[in-house]
Write an enzyme that holds these catalytic residues in place. Structure first.
Site, short mmCIF file in Angstrom:
data_model
loop_
_atom_site.label_atom_id
_atom_site.label_comp_id
_atom_site.label_asym_id
_atom_site.label_seq_id
_atom_site.Cartn_x
_atom_site.Cartn_y
_atom_site.Cartn_z
N LYS A 53 0.84 -1.20 0.00
CA LYS A 53 0.00 0.00 0.00
C LYS A 53 0.88 1.26 0.00
CE LYS A 53 -3.87 -2.27 2.31
NZ LYS A 53 -4.55 -2.56 3.58
N GLN A 97 -4.29 -0.87 9.74
CA GLN A 97 -4.24 -2.21 9.15
C GLN A 97 -4.82 -3.25 10.12
OE1 GLN A 97 -3.21 -3.09 5.96
NE2 GLN A 97 -3.97 -5.12 6.52
N ASP A 120 -10.93 3.87 4.81
CA ASP A 120 -11.51 2.54 4.63
C ASP A 120 -13.03 2.55 4.75
OD1 ASP A 120 -9.68 0.53 3.95
OD2 ASP A 120 -8.77 0.60 5.95
#
Ligand code: NDP
Length: 306
Positions: A53, A97, A120
């Site tokens: 990422k 994460q 997210d």
């Protein structure tokens, strides 16, 4: 009919190039989108995801910063880190994460992220906005699936879609997005009765389960579109032979690396019955990263109103 592969890698490349172009334009105007990634502990797969990422963000010209913390970090310390990123004007997007260590309450952490920086889309405010069809950052994997289907010209209106898996991260938001696109959607899970029979009704079947090769040919209507979200690592030769029997390239890749990936669909029996399918790897996975970059850019534009 030979099924067609839905090439997530190619679509992801296209999205990443588009994002990079827009980031370059913003940067020329003195605005550099910023992404902060938090990694807690030393989960090997998470470290790999975070590294890819970060690299993808930098390649697109996004100012990326990864904060690494030891597994013993307390929930309070993580909340403090999130708070400081919330107040940092150079940070447009915050990604925590998963999985977090068990002693940390993930829901509390996601609720602490400023919804305007929630890349997210896991904050309850953004999940609620998605439910109501209002603009919001959408979880990256589901958004990636929809973008792939859109760019591949797969019609959704009126189709019968079955999503197997009801997680907040993949299953539920994917089902909501399909519904918004006028599919008739059923969400299935571990208590669903006659799962193969239900899945065989689907024109579009999304497997987001986390069980290697679980969806066999018996689940698939001839000609259905299959979206395989699962990422399962195989480390035994017997398993690799079971799923990829006769696939010399896959077996030799396994010999070299000591592991290989399989999705939630059985490649030998499920994919051949489909008209189109997303492979693993190279299907949904690359799109998740591309949408992360797209979401970062969108959050930057919205918050800084450029
Ligand atoms: P979760 O474990 O959170 O959810 C799994 C879902 O599958 C649950 O709803 C569960 O049902 C259902 N399930 C489990 N066993 C069965 C069964 N025997 N029959 C029917 N349903 C079952 O997983 P995630 O949603 O986070 O991830 C799913 C998969 O997608 C994983 O392989 C993960 O690695 C992968 N993934 C891939 C991404 C990508 O970028 N490609 C991104 C995120 C995830 P119940 O709720 O009843 O327990």
């Amino acid at each position: 009919m030979t099924p067609r592969i839905l090439d997530g890698t190619a679509v992801s490349k296209a999205i990443r190039a588009e994002v990079a172009g827009e980031v370059a334009e913003l940067t020329a105007r003195g605005i550099v989108p910023g992404l902060a990634v938090i990694l807690v502990g030393d989960h090997p797969a998470s470290a790999v995801y975070v590294a890819s990422k970060g690299a993808a963000a930098r390649e697109a010209g996004i100012a990326e910063r990864t904060l690494r913390f030891p597994a013993g970090l307390s929930g309070a310390e993580l909340l403090a880190a999130v708070d400081s990123l919330n107040r940092d004007d150079a940070v447009d997007a915050i990604l925590v994460q998963l999985p977090l260590p068990k002693h940390i309450d993930s829901a509390r952490i996601f609720e602490a992220i400023d919804p305007r920086k929630d890349v997210d889309g896991f904050h309850p405010v953004n999940a609620g906005r998605l439910l109501q069809g209002k603009p919001a950052p959408v979880p990256c994997t589901p958004a990636g699936i929809l973008e792939l289907l859109r760019r591949e010209g797969i019609p959704l209106q009126g189709t019968r879609a079955v999503v197997v898996g009801r997680s907040d991260i993949v299953g539920k938001p994917t089902a909501l997005l399909l519904l918004q696109n006028h599919a008739t959607v059923t969400i299935a899970h571990s208590r669903t009765r006659d799962l193969p029979g239900l899945c065989r009704e689907a024109d579009l079947l999304v497997a987001a389960i986390g069980r290697p090769g679980f969806v066999t040919g018996a689940f698939v209507k001839e000609g259905a579109v299959l979206v395989d979200v699962g990422i399962n690592r195989l480390t035994s030769r017997a398993d690799v032979e079971r799923f990829f029997h006769g696939d010399a390239a896959r077996l030799s890749a396994f010999e070299k690396k000591g592991s290989t990936l399989v999705g939630d669909c059985d490649p030998a029996t499920a994919f051949p019955r489909s008209s189109r399918y997303t492979p693993v790897p190279g299907g949904v996975g690359p799109l998740t990263i591309a949408i992360l970059l797209r979401n970062t850019l969108d959050l930057c534009r919205k918050r800084r109103s450029p």
